[in-house]
Structure formats: structure tokens, C-alpha cells
Design an enzyme around this catalytic site. Sequence first.
Site, PDB file in Angstrom:
ATOM      1  N   ASP A   1       0.825  -1.209   0.000  1.00 32.07           N
ATOM      2  CA  ASP A   1       0.000   0.000   0.000  1.00 32.07           C
ATOM      3  C   ASP A   1       0.863   1.264   0.000  1.00 32.07           C
ATOM      4  OD1 ASP A   1      -2.306   1.471   0.011  1.00 32.07           O
ATOM      5  OD2 ASP A   1      -2.641   1.316   2.165  1.00 32.07           O
ATOM      6  N   GLY A   2       0.344   2.299  -0.655  1.00 33.34           N
ATOM      7  CA  GLY A   2       0.996   3.614  -0.576  1.00 33.34           C
ATOM      8  C   GLY A   2       1.614   4.103  -1.873  1.00 33.34           C
ATOM      9  N   ASN A   3       1.387   3.395  -2.961  1.00 37.33           N
ATOM     10  CA  ASN A   3       1.973   3.835  -4.248  1.00 37.33           C
ATOM     11  C   ASN A   3       1.496   5.234  -4.637  1.00 37.33           C
ATOM     12  OD1 ASN A   3       3.083   1.318  -4.398  1.00 37.33           O
ATOM     13  ND2 ASN A   3       1.786   0.567  -6.059  1.00 37.33           N
TER      14      ASN A   3
ATOM     15  N   ARG B   1       0.147   7.669  -2.769  1.00 36.97           N
ATOM     16  CA  ARG B   1       0.621   8.729  -1.866  1.00 36.97           C
ATOM     17  C   ARG B   1       2.100   9.032  -2.099  1.00 36.97           C
ATOM     18  NH1 ARG B   1      -1.191   5.880   3.297  1.00 36.97           N
ATOM     19  NH2 ARG B   1      -1.826   4.346   1.764  1.00 36.97           N
TER      20      ARG B   1
ATOM     21  N   HIS C   1       2.918   3.473  -8.954  1.00 33.81           N
ATOM     22  CA  HIS C   1       2.788   2.040  -9.286  1.00 33.81           C
ATOM     23  C   HIS C   1       4.056   1.537  -9.991  1.00 33.81           C
ATOM     24  CE1 HIS C   1      -1.167   2.106  -7.768  1.00 33.81           C
ATOM     25  NE2 HIS C   1      -1.689   2.824  -8.735  1.00 33.81           N
TER      26      HIS C   1
ATOM     27  N   LEU D   1      11.226 -20.697  -4.098  1.00 29.12           N
ATOM     28  CA  LEU D   1      10.143 -19.818  -3.626  1.00 29.12           C
ATOM     29  C   LEU D   1       8.899 -19.945  -4.508  1.00 29.12           C
ATOM     30  CD1 LEU D   1       9.268 -17.228  -1.894  1.00 29.12           C
ATOM     31  CD2 LEU D   1      10.169 -15.894  -3.814  1.00 29.12           C
TER      32      LEU D   1
ATOM     33  N   ARG E   1       1.495  -4.934   6.047  1.00 32.09           N
ATOM     34  CA  ARG E   1       0.825  -3.919   5.237  1.00 32.09           C
ATOM     35  C   ARG E   1       1.628  -2.638   5.364  1.00 32.09           C
ATOM     36  NH1 ARG E   1      -5.224  -2.431   3.996  1.00 32.09           N
ATOM     37  NH2 ARG E   1      -4.844  -0.651   2.656  1.00 32.09           N
TER      38      ARG E   1
ATOM     39  N   ARG F   1      -5.393  -1.848   8.148  1.00 32.96           N
ATOM     40  CA  ARG F   1      -6.584  -2.535   7.636  1.00 32.96           C
ATOM     41  C   ARG F   1      -6.170  -3.808   6.927  1.00 32.96           C
ATOM     42  NH1 ARG F   1      -7.848   2.496   6.065  1.00 32.96           N
ATOM     43  NH2 ARG F   1      -6.913   2.226   4.027  1.00 32.96           N
TER      44      ARG F   1
HETATM   45  C1  FPP Z   1      -1.732   0.100  -3.493  1.00 37.62           C
HETATM   46  O1  FPP Z   1      -1.313   1.449  -3.451  1.00 37.62           O
HETATM   47  C2  FPP Z   1      -1.222  -0.583  -4.680  1.00 37.62           C
HETATM   48  C3  FPP Z   1      -1.986  -1.217  -5.637  1.00 37.62           C
HETATM   49  C4  FPP Z   1      -3.451  -1.299  -5.566  1.00 37.62           C
HETATM   50  C5  FPP Z   1      -1.380  -1.826  -6.834  1.00 37.62           C
HETATM   51  C6  FPP Z   1      -0.142  -2.638  -6.609  1.00 37.62           C
HETATM   52  C7  FPP Z   1       0.554  -2.770  -7.899  1.00 37.62           C
HETATM   53  C8  FPP Z   1       1.884  -2.732  -8.082  1.00 37.62           C
HETATM   54  C9  FPP Z   1       2.862  -2.667  -6.976  1.00 37.62           C
HETATM   55  C10 FPP Z   1       2.444  -2.736  -9.476  1.00 37.62           C
HETATM   56  C11 FPP Z   1       2.654  -4.010 -10.185  1.00 37.62           C
HETATM   57  C12 FPP Z   1       2.538  -5.276  -9.448  1.00 37.62           C
HETATM   58  C13 FPP Z   1       3.335  -6.355  -9.626  1.00 37.62           C
HETATM   59  C14 FPP Z   1       3.050  -7.603  -8.849  1.00 37.62           C
HETATM   60  C15 FPP Z   1       4.492  -6.350 -10.538  1.00 37.62           C
HETATM   61  P1  FPP Z   1      -2.400   2.592  -3.610  1.00 37.62           P
HETATM   62  O2  FPP Z   1      -2.530   2.937  -5.047  1.00 37.62           O
HETATM   63  O3  FPP Z   1      -3.678   2.167  -2.961  1.00 37.62           O
HETATM   64  O4  FPP Z   1      -1.725   3.764  -2.823  1.00 37.62           O
HETATM   65  P2  FPP Z   1      -2.452   4.917  -1.979  1.00 37.62           P
HETATM   66  O5  FPP Z   1      -3.120   4.231  -0.827  1.00 37.62           O
HETATM   67  O6  FPP Z   1      -1.323   5.783  -1.564  1.00 37.62           O
HETATM   68  O7  FPP Z   1      -3.420   5.585  -2.900  1.00 37.62           O
END
Ligand code: FPP
Length: 242
Positions: free
Chosen positions: A21-23, A25, A38, A132, A189, A195
Site C-alpha cells: 500500500d501507498g503507491n 501517496r 505504481h 520460492l 501492510r 486494515r
Molecule cells: C496500493 O497502493 C497498490 C496497488 C493497488 C497496486 C499494486 C501494484 C503494483 C505494486 C504494481 C505491479 C505489481 C506487480 C506484482 C508487478 P495505492 O494505489 O492504494 O496507494 P495509496 O493508498 O497511496 O493511494
Amino acid sequence: MDFKSKLNRTKIPEHIAIIMDGNGRWAKKQGYKRTFGHKNGAVAVEKTIEAAVEIGLKYITLYAFSTENWKRPQTEVNIIMSLLVQTIKKQTVKLSENNIKLEVIGDIKKLSKKVKLALNGIIDSTKNNTGLTLILALNYGSRQEIIEAVKSITEEVKSGKLETENINENIISEHLFTSEYPDPELLIRTSGEYRISNFLLWQIAYTELYFPNVLWPDFEKENLYEAIYNYQQRNRRFGNIG
Ligand code: FPP
């Protein structure tokens, strides 16, 4: 602190699950679009997998896309899907070199042809690897998984294959997507949110939870080792007195 060297190598968990989580932000904080987060999240995925191999983890489950994530803008969904395909393709050789088996949990029927093709190709080419197991949760929702399990158990009862009084925890576990894997000992997380977001609800009944205050794109190998180190200091009692 160097957490890797402090780890008790005889107490490495078998299975770690991660809510990445957190991409969004992370990107916004620097004035970029969420999708930039992402992209960097995908880099953090690669590092995390390397770290998992280095310490001999058996299973790692990454929550890459939930059943609820379809609510996001279409452009963002498309970027996540194409990052997934790109990362898988880029990592194909590396996965096999490192003896990693790729598997997926979730309803992948709903994913695009392109994504399914890439996934199925690599699932097939890595199926005999014995190191793995990298499990991607894709279009995954735990409640939906439980609904599907209940439906299939009901069918077995109706057809006489199973007696109602024989339904127990093992029967439920065997009907989940995760039937082949041990329950995770540790769930991480990132991003400081506390959560579970419909992830592995049945499987984490006795899992240790860890919530580091780091946004996913900043998650480094040392963060994984720190999480495991923290886990190793805990006293797991499973309802007993320890
Ligand atoms: C949550 O951060 C992240 C996601 C819903 C997507 C995860 C996807 C990746 C890491 C990219 C590709 C994946 C792989 C397995 C190569 P958020 O967007 O909810 O962040 P926020 O809470 O800050 O808005």
C-alpha cells in the site's frame, strides 16, 4: 541497523503475505501522478522477491489487485495491468534462474486476454521450479473466495460426496484458492494503514500482523528483514498460555 545478519535462520517464516500500500501517496508527495507510484511499486516488488529468495522463504503472497480495485479510474487500472505484464515478462528468465514458481490466486477469468496470456505462460514455464512460490493475488477478494468455497462445499453435500457433519476447518481450507499453501505466519501492510482490506480473511486467523510506516515504493530488502526480525521476537500462543 543490519537486520539481515540478526535474523535467526532457524525461525524464518515459511509464508509471508504483503499488502503493498501507498503507491499513490508516494507519487503525490513528490508531485507526480499516482501511476508513477505504481511503476516504482513494481521495482519494490522485484527487490522484495530477491530478498525473499536470499533468506529462503518458501511462499510469498502479494496483493497486487483486489476485486475492489476495479473502482479506480480506467487509466490507473490499465497501468497496473500493463506493469504486471511488463514485470512478468522482464522477470521471466530471472524467475527460473532463481527456481521461483509463479502462481495466482483470485478470479483471473475477468482479466484481459493479454494479461491472462502472459500469466499463463509464466505459470506454465515455472511450474516445475521448487524454490520460492510467488503467489500473486489478482482480482482477489477474500469474501468472494469464501462464497465460492461455500458453494462448492454445498454441491459436494448435495451430491453425497460429503456429509454436513464432516465439514471442519480443513474442509474449508481445502476449498479456498490457497489450499496448496500453509497459512501465512506474517502479514505486512505498508503505508501506516491498519486494515486488512478483504485479504486472506480465513487464512490469517493466527497470523502475526506488521504495519511499517513506509510507503510501498520505498520498501527495501532491509524492511522485509526488519519485519521478519520483529516477527521472531514475538511469542505466538495460538490461544494457549505460551
Ligand atoms: C496500493 O497502493 C497498490 C496497488 C493497488 C497496486 C499494486 C501494484 C503494483 C505494486 C504494481 C505491479 C505489481 C506487480 C506484482 C508487478 P495505492 O494505489 O492504494 O496507494 P495509496 O493508498 O497511496 O493511494
